[in-house]
Design an enzyme around this catalytic site. Structure first.
Site, PDB file in Angstrom:
ATOM      1  N   ASP A 139      42.402  11.000  29.532  1.00 46.53           N
ATOM      2  CA  ASP A 139      41.401  11.083  28.475  1.00 46.53           C
ATOM      3  C   ASP A 139      41.586  12.364  27.684  1.00 46.53           C
ATOM      4  OD1 ASP A 139      39.088  13.197  29.568  1.00 46.53           O
ATOM      5  OD2 ASP A 139      40.149  12.146  31.171  1.00 46.53           O
ATOM      6  N   SER A 140      41.411  12.283  26.369  1.00 47.17           N
ATOM      7  CA  SER A 140      41.456  13.438  25.486  1.00 47.17           C
ATOM      8  C   SER A 140      42.778  14.187  25.640  1.00 47.17           C
ATOM      9  CB  SER A 140      40.253  14.341  25.782  1.00 47.17           C
ATOM     10  OG  SER A 140      40.048  15.283  24.763  1.00 47.17           O
ATOM     11  N   ALA A 141      42.757  15.454  26.091  1.00 43.65           N
ATOM     12  CA  ALA A 141      43.997  16.187  26.314  1.00 43.65           C
ATOM     13  C   ALA A 141      44.855  15.517  27.375  1.00 43.65           C
ATOM     14  CB  ALA A 141      43.689  17.625  26.728  1.00 43.65           C
TER      15      ALA A 141
END
Length: 297
Positions: A139-141
């Site tokens: 998720d995300s980074a």
């Protein structure tokens, strides 16, 4: 999130001491996010970092494996903050998960985070897990690392994983292109515009090299991809950009934009009904793309 978390992320100085303080998020996570007591957690030490196996109770013994890379802007969160999310995905997928505590700021720059993520995938292969049974998720980074891990594995003549499942992915380190996007400054709690300031710390030791943004790489050999993002978050820009690039590269993919949902909303499945529905979508993708009848060697 808007009134408690956003001000901290938005106004805290991006100094090494502040980034170290962000590690408290991971230490305090067990107070709010606890996996089921029946779930087995096993720590594994690798070269300079560690990970953990997450084995939910009630599995059928399939050989599906999820390599999970947590988000947190490359400077916060960790195994504890994401343990419940990873457990839920693994349970619904009838899989085991290997969640990675890759090194991150201020201890290590992006190049080290990427190297640790790739080493984790190589380790799974060395343990005898077939690539067609492995889905890399994040998720995300962590989704940034999911893409770079698959891309760097292919460049290094390792077999590609069965698929990539990305939640609210960051895929572009060039903030200038994203700066005029409508949700960049109005995201409910993630200050996406601060990536410009964070980039200097992330790219230490990589000055002069091309940005390692996944969206700018040769994508044609990637496996199928699932991207899930909220409609009002700043990284929707990245999700749509990656979907465009995957289309150009003829990579099978699915982009789901969930109306009125926040950044990485599946992490809040305990209180957001749509979070569990999105986890079901991730699990269906993992079951579709893997071939669990291929046992580990």
């Amino acid at each position: 999130m808007k009134y408690a978390v956003r001000p901290i992320f938005r106004y805290s100085p991006l100094t090494p001491s502040m980034l170290r303080l962000a590690a408290v998020l991971d230490l305090g996570a067990p107070l709010l996010m606890r996996p089921s007591r029946e779930t087995e957690i096993e720590r594994v030490w690798l070269d300079g970092f560690h990970g953990e196996w997450i084995r939910p109770a009630g599995g059928t013994g399939s050989h599906r494996v999820i390599l999970y890379l947590h988000g947190g802007g490359f400077f916060c969160c960790g195994l504890r903050t994401h343990r419940t999310l990873v457990e839920r995905i693994a349970k619904r997928s009838d899989a085991t998960a290997f969640s990675v505590a890759y090194r991150q700021l201020p201890r290590a720059p992006l190049s080290t985070s990427m190297a640790d993520a790739l080493a984790s995938y190589r380790w799974l292969l060395d343990q005898g897990h077939a690539p067609e049974n492995i889905v890399i998720s994040g998720d995300s980074a962590g989704a940034f690392l999911a893409f770079t891990t698959a891309l760097n594995a292919i460049k290094g003549d390792l077999p590609a994983p069965a698929g990539i499942a990305a939640l609210s992915p960051l895929v572009d380190l060039d903030h200038e292109a994203r700066s005029t996007y409508a949700h960049t400054r109005t995201d409910i709690y993630i200050p996406v515009h601060r990536l410009k300031s964070l980039k200097r710390l992330l790219l230490a030791g990589m000055e002069g090299d091309p940005l390692p943004s996944p969206c700018d790489q040769a994508l044609q050999d990637l496996p199928p991809v699932l991207i899930i993002v909220g409609s009002c978050e700043g990284l929707r820009w990245d999700a749509e950009l990656m979907a465009e690039r995957l289309t150009e590269a003829d990579v099978p993919h699915r982009l789901q934009i969930w109306e009125n949902q926040i950044h990485v909303f599946p992490a809040f499945a305990g209180v957001i009904p749509e979070g569990q529905e999105a986890i079901n979508e991730v699990a269906a993708f993992i079951r579709e793309t893997t071939t669990p009848e291929h046992a580990a060697a």
